[in-house]
Design an enzyme around this catalytic site. Structure first.
Site, PDB file in Angstrom:
ATOM      1  N   CYS A 192       0.878  -1.253  -0.102  1.00 49.02           N
ATOM      2  CA  CYS A 192      -0.051   0.009  -0.020  1.00 49.02           C
ATOM      3  C   CYS A 192       0.954   1.363  -0.041  1.00 49.02           C
ATOM      4  CB  CYS A 192      -0.983   0.058   1.288  1.00 49.02           C
ATOM      5  SG  CYS A 192      -2.023   1.188   1.400  1.00 49.02           S
ATOM      6  N   ASP A 240      -8.815  -3.498  -7.000  1.00 49.85           N
ATOM      7  CA  ASP A 240      -8.333  -2.515  -6.238  1.00 49.85           C
ATOM      8  C   ASP A 240      -8.427  -1.360  -7.436  1.00 49.85           C
ATOM      9  OD1 ASP A 240      -6.942  -0.539  -4.915  1.00 49.85           O
ATOM     10  OD2 ASP A 240      -5.193  -1.404  -4.997  1.00 49.85           O
ATOM     11  N   HIS A 271      -7.329  -5.230  -2.406  1.00 44.96           N
ATOM     12  CA  HIS A 271      -6.289  -4.237  -2.025  1.00 44.96           C
ATOM     13  C   HIS A 271      -6.020  -4.795  -0.537  1.00 44.96           C
ATOM     14  CE1 HIS A 271      -3.978  -0.336  -1.624  1.00 44.96           C
ATOM     15  NE2 HIS A 271      -4.171  -0.705  -0.210  1.00 44.96           N
TER      16      HIS A 271
END
Length: 302
Positions: A192, A240, A271
């Site tokens: 991330c 995502d 995600h």
């Protein structure tokens, strides 16, 4: 008759994709906590209690220990490092194989947007268990470190100067590359926000980074991308939409600059699919992505 636990598991398996999207928006500051909870509450009519939703979406770090901190094959400790262009000094979690091989390869492990939580520390231990010297800095060290709570951690990280955080990770990369037991070949893996940091390091310190694996991370600033020299293994999640929207332009720039890259798009996962502390975790995709990561680092860092 099903027990409550069985019923909860069945409900978790059927949570609408919108709930995972809302959590992603909340976790990245696109919506606030009140809006997030209000949207989750709208699912009550479908039979989802807040306890079921919370247990699926929010982390349970008791689940995120694949390698124990007292595993006999590794040694873990904390180390400070200088960061003159960042916050002055940083701190990270250093994990080495118990019997460090002569001149071992090095991996920087970069956390999400909430500080050095137990999941990321476990990833560092997994890397050391596989024979790498791993170092996981904590961006929140200037504020006392990861607070033990992700919501507070996100708030703390947002309060810090983003440019100084980036400089702290650049300093951490240089600190790790100089480790006396390392072979000087540095890789970086991040998740991330950490995926963004890996992309940023590849573009900002091309002479330091030898290989990068960004998991669902956005690219570095466009004007920096022409500097990328290190091979990249890019790990993306099909569901995502937020991060994937940045991929086509990034890929164009990588091709234009003749960067050695491979992108894997993991089907039907969200995600955060590698994070085994939340309901977004997909064991099969996570294991495949991790094995690909280790193979990639062994190829480029040995």
């Amino acid at each position: 008759m099903n027990t409550p636990t069985q019923q909860d598991n069945q409900l978790q398996a059927n949570i609408p994709q919108e709930a995972f999207d809302w959590y992603d928006q909340y976790a990245h500051g696109i919506i606030d906590r009140r809006t997030f909870l209000s949207r989750l509450g709208s699912l009550a009519a479908l039979g989802f209690s807040m306890s079921v939703l919370s247990s699926a979406l929010l982390p349970n770090y008791a689940l995120a220990e694949q390698v124990s901190f007292n595993d006999p094959d590794i040694k873990a400790s904390y180390h400070n490092f200088p960061s003159s262009k960042g916050h002055g000094e940083g701190r990270g979690y250093l994990v080495t194989p118990k019997s460090v091989p002569n001149k071992a390869p090095l991996i920087l492990v970069v956390h999400e947007n909430r500080g050095l939580n137990p999941y990321i520390k476990d990833v560092a231990r997994r890397a050391a268990k596989a024979g790498f010297i791993a170092f996981a800095p904590d961006a929140l060290y200037p504020l006392g470190g990861y607070p033990g709570n992700d919501d507070k951690g996100r708030e703390m990280q947002r309060s810090l100067d983003r440019a100084k955080i980036e400089q702290d990770f650049i300093a951490a990369a240089k600190f790790l590359q100089a480790h006396q037991s390392g072979n000087g070949k540095l890789g970086a893996v991040g998740f991330c926000f950490g995926g963004y940091i890996v992309n940023m390091l590849a573009a900002s310190i091309p002479g330091v980074l030898s290989a990068g694996v960004p998991f669902y991370g956005t690219p570095a600033a466009k004007e920096l991308r022409e500097n990328i020299k290190a091979p990249l293994l890019i790990q993306l999640a099909e569901l995502d939409e937020r991060v994937n929207a940045s991929w086509p332009e990034y890929e164009q720039d990588l091709k234009k600059n003749k960067v050695d890259y491979t992108m894997h798009m993991y089907q039907k996962v969200n995600h955060g699919f590698h994070n085994d502390s939340t309901g977004r975790y997909d064991p099969e995709a996570a294991e495949l992505a991790w094995q690909r990561t280790l193979t990639f680092f062994n190829k480029h860092l040995s």
